[in-house]
Motif scaffolding. Structure first.
Motif, PDB file in Angstrom:
ATOM      1  N   MET A   1      33.989  40.106  38.238  1.00 11.08           N
ATOM      2  CA  MET A   1      35.368  39.651  38.375  1.00 11.08           C
ATOM      3  C   MET A   1      35.605  38.438  37.485  1.00 11.08           C
ATOM      4  SD  MET A   1      35.829  40.134  42.466  1.00 11.08           S
ATOM      5  CE  MET A   1      35.516  41.737  43.198  1.00 11.08           C
ATOM      6  N   SER A   2      36.759  38.405  36.888  1.00  6.00           N
ATOM      7  CA  SER A   2      37.056  37.350  35.927  1.00  6.00           C
ATOM      8  C   SER A   2      37.223  36.003  36.611  1.00  6.00           C
ATOM      9  CB  SER A   2      38.344  37.707  35.180  1.00  6.00           C
ATOM     10  OG  SER A   2      38.759  36.628  34.387  1.00  6.00           O
ATOM     11  N   ASN A   3      36.832  34.939  35.895  1.00  2.19           N
ATOM     12  CA  ASN A   3      37.069  33.578  36.387  1.00  2.19           C
ATOM     13  C   ASN A   3      38.337  32.975  35.809  1.00  2.19           C
ATOM     14  OD1 ASN A   3      34.779  33.388  37.999  1.00  2.19           O
ATOM     15  ND2 ASN A   3      33.484  32.989  36.213  1.00  2.19           N
ATOM     16  N   SER A   4      39.053  33.733  35.000  1.00  4.43           N
ATOM     17  CA  SER A   4      40.300  33.236  34.420  1.00  4.43           C
ATOM     18  C   SER A   4      41.325  33.020  35.513  1.00  4.43           C
ATOM     19  CB  SER A   4      40.832  34.260  33.403  1.00  4.43           C
ATOM     20  OG  SER A   4      42.151  33.945  33.044  1.00  4.43           O
ATOM     21  N   ALA A  83      41.229  41.424  44.542  1.00  2.00           N
ATOM     22  CA  ALA A  83      39.884  41.620  43.998  1.00  2.00           C
ATOM     23  C   ALA A  83      39.085  42.591  44.855  1.00  2.00           C
ATOM     24  CB  ALA A  83      39.163  40.283  43.889  1.00  2.00           C
ATOM     25  N   LEU A  84      39.242  42.505  46.179  1.00  2.00           N
ATOM     26  CA  LEU A  84      38.510  43.402  47.063  1.00  2.00           C
ATOM     27  C   LEU A  84      39.063  44.820  47.003  1.00  2.00           C
ATOM     28  CD1 LEU A  84      38.032  40.988  50.086  1.00  2.00           C
ATOM     29  CD2 LEU A  84      36.293  41.739  48.451  1.00  2.00           C
ATOM     30  N   ALA A  85      40.374  44.958  46.834  1.00  2.00           N
ATOM     31  CA  ALA A  85      40.953  46.293  46.660  1.00  2.00           C
ATOM     32  C   ALA A  85      40.431  46.935  45.382  1.00  2.00           C
ATOM     33  CB  ALA A  85      42.480  46.208  46.631  1.00  2.00           C
ATOM     34  N   LEU A 245      46.720  35.966  40.475  1.00  2.00           N
ATOM     35  CA  LEU A 245      45.784  35.170  39.692  1.00  2.00           C
ATOM     36  C   LEU A 245      44.431  35.870  39.683  1.00  2.00           C
ATOM     37  CD1 LEU A 245      46.584  31.530  40.837  1.00  2.00           C
ATOM     38  CD2 LEU A 245      47.281  32.668  38.733  1.00  2.00           C
ATOM     39  N   ALA A 246      43.779  35.839  38.533  1.00  2.00           N
ATOM     40  CA  ALA A 246      42.510  36.537  38.403  1.00  2.00           C
ATOM     41  C   ALA A 246      41.401  35.870  39.190  1.00  2.00           C
ATOM     42  CB  ALA A 246      42.123  36.619  36.925  1.00  2.00           C
TER      43      ALA A 246
END
Length: 449
Positions: A1-4, A83-85, A245-246
């Motif tokens: 997963m992105s940290n952006s 993110a979980l989806a 947000l990412a």
């Protein structure tokens, strides 16, 4: 997963939210039947569960062979939920998300943050497959379906499945009325007590404890498959999308090497918590108190999750090596217990028959199921002091769900946190700390955001 931390639009796997107007309407049976039958047909099916629930995701995993993640719009920031989806749909052809309670049921909160299954469906863009228990009614079911379709304009009802249909005439009356109101009926399940899964006081008996679970899941899939239009349901699934947000605020691991109790007495650990800790580089070491195993010595924190210690209190009381290891561990490293784990850290645990069993004695409270009191609901927790979970004053979101009562006959321990329910009640001290031991009935879901 992105940290952006820049906004972005992300496509999700095709999905459906299996929901109902009320609890006990047939969501779990339909969800498991669809999961298993689609999996047997060769589809890669992912699972998800709306709201705080430890038990259903384990059944989802058993039905599909893939992880199932909780999606909670009250406790989780939108970026974490998204993110979980995405994780639930990674390398999957379809995600089936089981709703909680009634479709619109939740807690007070900001728009889209009420904890309702409707929030999740609206945010992710997945249609709702509505299962309606029509026992004791026929055409009136159409009013319920139409009300669900009109109540929240964010949602799309992809189709309806009838449950507990008494016969062909009953099915026809309900189906004709629902379809005349503009909604498609995609199946009708007759009453079938023979395929019910066993239950206990916190819901279904856990998947790991359910005898002959594969056979039961196959029977549920066969039953559901005979009475629904599987192809039509699959066509109603839609690819979702999110714009958030990412950066997702996963809960930081409380240690680099974490000893976690795991057996039939200690099972309540959310999959996203474990995944988040591992993604952050933590090493998880599992051990079994029921097998009288000690926490691994090379770990720097011991975590006792919730579960059903009250059903195994006699075996736990006899686990002398486990308790000796726990007392040795806590001399120089933290030990934390959630709900059931909290009770095991206390002085004693009294079962429902009134028998008291000596526990670890690391915290001052004693707990009892002889006099039960249901406590449940969302909780916001403010840390009373610095803790491996979070700094002093930091807020966590989670829930409470238990029947145990507690008392502290001696001087009370310092509180673990100060908690407030979702309905705006007064903030109250909760749980206890004594030295490096801590515990609470509070189940953490996510950092407050």
């Amino acid at each position: 997963m992105s940290n952006s931390a820049t906004p972005y639009s992300s496509k999700l796997a095709r999905g459906l939210v299996v929901a109902a107007p009320r609890s006990g309407g047939g969501k779990t049976m339909l969800t498991l039947g669809l999961m298993r039958s689609f999996t047997k047909a060769g589809l890669r099916v992912g699972g998800a569960k709306c709201g705080p629930d430890y038990i259903d995701p384990a059944f989802h995993r058993a039905a599909t062979g893939a992880p199932s993640y909780n999606l909670d719009s009250w406790a989780m920031a939108p970026s974490l939920l998204a993110a979980l989806a995405r994780a639930a749909g990674t390398d999957r052809d379809l995600v089936l998300c089981e709703a909680s309670m009634g479709l619109f049921d939740g807690a007070p909160g900001a728009p889209g943050r009420t904890g309702s299954s409707a929030d999740v469906a609206a945010m992710l863009g997945w249609p709702v497959l509505l299962v309606v228990d029509v026992a004791g009614q026929a055409q009136t079911a159409a009013a319920i379906v139409k009300g669900c379709g009109l109540y929240d304009p964010r949602l799309r009802i992809g189709g309806v499945v009838l449950n507990r249909v008494a016969g062909e005439r009953h099915r026809r009356l309900a189906t004709d009325a629902i379809e005349a109101s503009g909604f498609d009926v995609l199946g009708a399940l007759p009453r079938a007590e023979s395929i019910r899964l066993p239950e206990r006081h916190l819901g279904l008996v856990q998947a790991e404890e359910t005898e002959d679970l594969d056979r039961r899941l196959d029977a549920i899939a066969d039953f559901v498959g005979r009475h629904i239009d599987s192809d039509a349901i699959l066509r109603r699934a839609r690819a979702g999308s999110t714009e958030t947000l990412a950066e997702a605020p996963f809960l930081a691991p409380p240690g680099q090497r974490i000893a976690i109790a795991r057996d039939e007495a200690f099972t309540f650990v959310y999959p996203h918590i474990v995944a988040g800790w591992r993604a952050a580089g933590a090493e998880l070491r599992f051990f079994s108190p029921l097998a009288d195993e000690r926490p691994p010595e090379d770990c720097d924190l011991c975590w006792l999750p919730g579960g059903y210690p009250e059903l195994h209190a006699g075996r736990l009381a006899a686990a002398t090596s486990f308790f000796e290891g726990l007392r040795h561990f806590v001399r120089d490293r933290p030990v934390h217990g959630e709900c059931g784990g909290y009770m095991v850290l206390g002085q004693s645990l009294t079962d429902k028959e009134g028998r008291a069993h000596r526990m670890a004695g690391l915290l001052g409270a004693s707990f009892s199921f002889a006099k039960r009191e249901l406590r449940l609901g969302y909780r916001s927790a403010r840390m009373a002091a610095a803790h491996p979970l979070a700094p002093a004053g930091a807020r966590l979101r989670g829930h409470e769900f238990h029947y145990a009562t507690s008392d502290s006959p001696g001087a009370p321990d310092a509180p673990f946190a100060f908690v407030r329910d979702a309905h705006g009640g007064a903030e109250c001290p909760d749980g206890s700390r004594r030295g490096r031991a801590s515990g609470s009935f509070f189940h953490v879901i996510a950092a407050d955001a």
